[in-house]
Design a protein around this motif. Sequence first.
Motif, PDB file in Angstrom:
ATOM      1  N   UNK A 237      32.501  71.964   4.114  1.00  0.00           N
ATOM      2  CA  UNK A 237      31.714  72.353   5.283  1.00  0.00           C
ATOM      3  C   UNK A 237      30.770  73.492   4.966  1.00  0.00           C
ATOM      4  N   UNK A 238      29.877  73.743   5.909  1.00  0.00           N
ATOM      5  CA  UNK A 238      28.803  74.720   5.683  1.00  0.00           C
ATOM      6  C   UNK A 238      29.229  76.167   5.906  1.00  0.00           C
ATOM      7  N   UNK A 239      30.256  76.387   6.758  1.00  0.00           N
ATOM      8  CA  UNK A 239      30.609  77.748   7.208  1.00  0.00           C
ATOM      9  C   UNK A 239      29.443  78.344   7.996  1.00  0.00           C
ATOM     10  N   UNK A 240      28.774  77.459   8.717  1.00  0.00           N
ATOM     11  CA  UNK A 240      27.609  77.869   9.519  1.00  0.00           C
ATOM     12  C   UNK A 240      28.004  78.939  10.543  1.00  0.00           C
ATOM     13  N   UNK A 241      27.245  80.014  10.583  1.00  0.00           N
ATOM     14  CA  UNK A 241      27.482  81.108  11.534  1.00  0.00           C
ATOM     15  C   UNK A 241      26.275  81.308  12.456  1.00  0.00           C
ATOM     16  N   UNK A 242      25.224  80.521  12.275  1.00  0.00           N
ATOM     17  CA  UNK A 242      23.957  80.787  12.952  1.00  0.00           C
ATOM     18  C   UNK A 242      22.973  81.151  11.872  1.00  0.00           C
ATOM     19  N   UNK A 243      21.807  81.515  12.276  1.00  0.00           N
ATOM     20  CA  UNK A 243      20.782  81.756  11.262  1.00  0.00           C
ATOM     21  C   UNK A 243      20.855  83.177  10.724  1.00  0.00           C
ATOM     22  N   UNK A 244      21.812  83.420   9.854  1.00  0.00           N
ATOM     23  CA  UNK A 244      21.837  84.710   9.167  1.00  0.00           C
ATOM     24  C   UNK A 244      21.496  84.459   7.699  1.00  0.00           C
ATOM     25  N   UNK A 245      21.497  85.512   6.907  1.00  0.00           N
ATOM     26  CA  UNK A 245      21.116  85.340   5.500  1.00  0.00           C
ATOM     27  C   UNK A 245      22.285  84.958   4.612  1.00  0.00           C
ATOM     28  N   UNK A 246      23.497  85.207   5.107  1.00  0.00           N
ATOM     29  CA  UNK A 246      24.653  85.042   4.236  1.00  0.00           C
ATOM     30  C   UNK A 246      25.160  83.600   4.194  1.00  0.00           C
ATOM     31  N   UNK A 247      25.127  82.948   5.333  1.00  0.00           N
ATOM     32  CA  UNK A 247      25.750  81.626   5.410  1.00  0.00           C
ATOM     33  C   UNK A 247      24.735  80.494   5.386  1.00  0.00           C
ATOM     34  N   UNK A 248      25.245  79.313   5.014  1.00  0.00           N
ATOM     35  CA  UNK A 248      24.384  78.138   4.869  1.00  0.00           C
ATOM     36  C   UNK A 248      24.034  77.537   6.230  1.00  0.00           C
ATOM     37  N   UNK A 249      23.139  76.576   6.189  1.00  0.00           N
ATOM     38  CA  UNK A 249      22.725  75.863   7.397  1.00  0.00           C
ATOM     39  C   UNK A 249      23.754  74.804   7.787  1.00  0.00           C
ATOM     40  N   UNK A 250      23.818  74.532   9.078  1.00  0.00           N
ATOM     41  CA  UNK A 250      24.737  73.504   9.575  1.00  0.00           C
ATOM     42  C   UNK A 250      24.442  72.166   8.879  1.00  0.00           C
ATOM     43  N   UNK A 251      25.489  71.508   8.422  1.00  0.00           N
ATOM     44  CA  UNK A 251      25.305  70.208   7.779  1.00  0.00           C
ATOM     45  C   UNK A 251      24.911  70.284   6.312  1.00  0.00           C
ATOM     46  N   UNK A 252      24.815  71.506   5.774  1.00  0.00           N
ATOM     47  CA  UNK A 252      24.412  71.634   4.360  1.00  0.00           C
ATOM     48  C   UNK A 252      25.546  71.216   3.430  1.00  0.00           C
TER      49      UNK A 252
END
Length: 268
Positions: A237-252
């Motif tokens: 999974x992406x570990x998507x947190x929203x659009x921050x710099x640390x985490x990947x995009x949803x569905x990546x």
Amino acid sequence: MNESFRADLHSHTTVSDGMLSPKALIDAAVEVGLSALSITDHDTVGAYTDETVGYAKEKGLQLVRGVEVSSFFFGESIHVLGYRIGEMKNFLERMRVRREGRNREILEKLDRLRRPISEEELGPLDKIGRPHIAMAMVAKGYVESLPAAFIHYLKEGAAAYCTGEIVETKEAIAAIQSEGGIAVLAHPHFIRKKRTIESLLELPFNGIECYYGSYPRKEEEKFITLAKERGLLITGGSDYHGHDNKHAQLGSSWVGKDDYEALIRAKA
Ligand code: AMP
Ligand code: ZN
Ligand code: FE
Ligand code: FE
């Protein structure tokens, strides 16, 4: 095999430290063409209200009930993903109290470092995480950026870091499995020593999060091999947190239909 099926099994909402509400995250998942999603908030299943579950169903998105639990293994911070979990009431209550106490300790340390932040500025201490404290530090001008807040104050070993009550990895696994849930070792990509991963896998994990964030496939192959050798489930999974710099995009990062169905059918 249906190649267009993609399941992102690691994401966060505003119920923990994500930026989107559960409903907005479901909309975003549909938007990027995911077939299945797991919301895995830190130490809480608060996103799984009847309303959220109903909304996902309405949108045709398969929602896998999940959680990401913080634990320690020989002093190292290890995250455990739980899927198809029950209420985990006692355990998650313990984690709630742990988080509140840990956050209070961090604030006390920051106070002593002359970087005071009041509880009022943060909201309920049992419902926030280090990213919220980092954001408050930026807002108050103590640091220039979120990464700087972590580097100087909040990351493991930094000036205001606190562990809070130590919950062992094996306790987290037991809490997940005792109600029929599936326990998965989260992002082993972060673990430096190969020996630590090997020791961790002596615990009764059901799976390994092999695909994670925006790691190149090449670096993930070793985890896939490890999972296959040991007969463990392969998740991702992406570990998507929203659009921050640390985490990947949803569905990546995601798993296809075969790995997804193995997770859905597996017995703990
Ligand atoms: P907590 O559960 O309160 O300990 O906070 C953990 C969360 O903090 C992680 O899931 C990330 O979202 C975030 N985090 C951890 N380390 C860093 C870092 N170095 N920079 C930015 N965010 C981080
Ligand atoms: Zn987080
Ligand atoms: Fe994590
Ligand atoms: Fe996460």
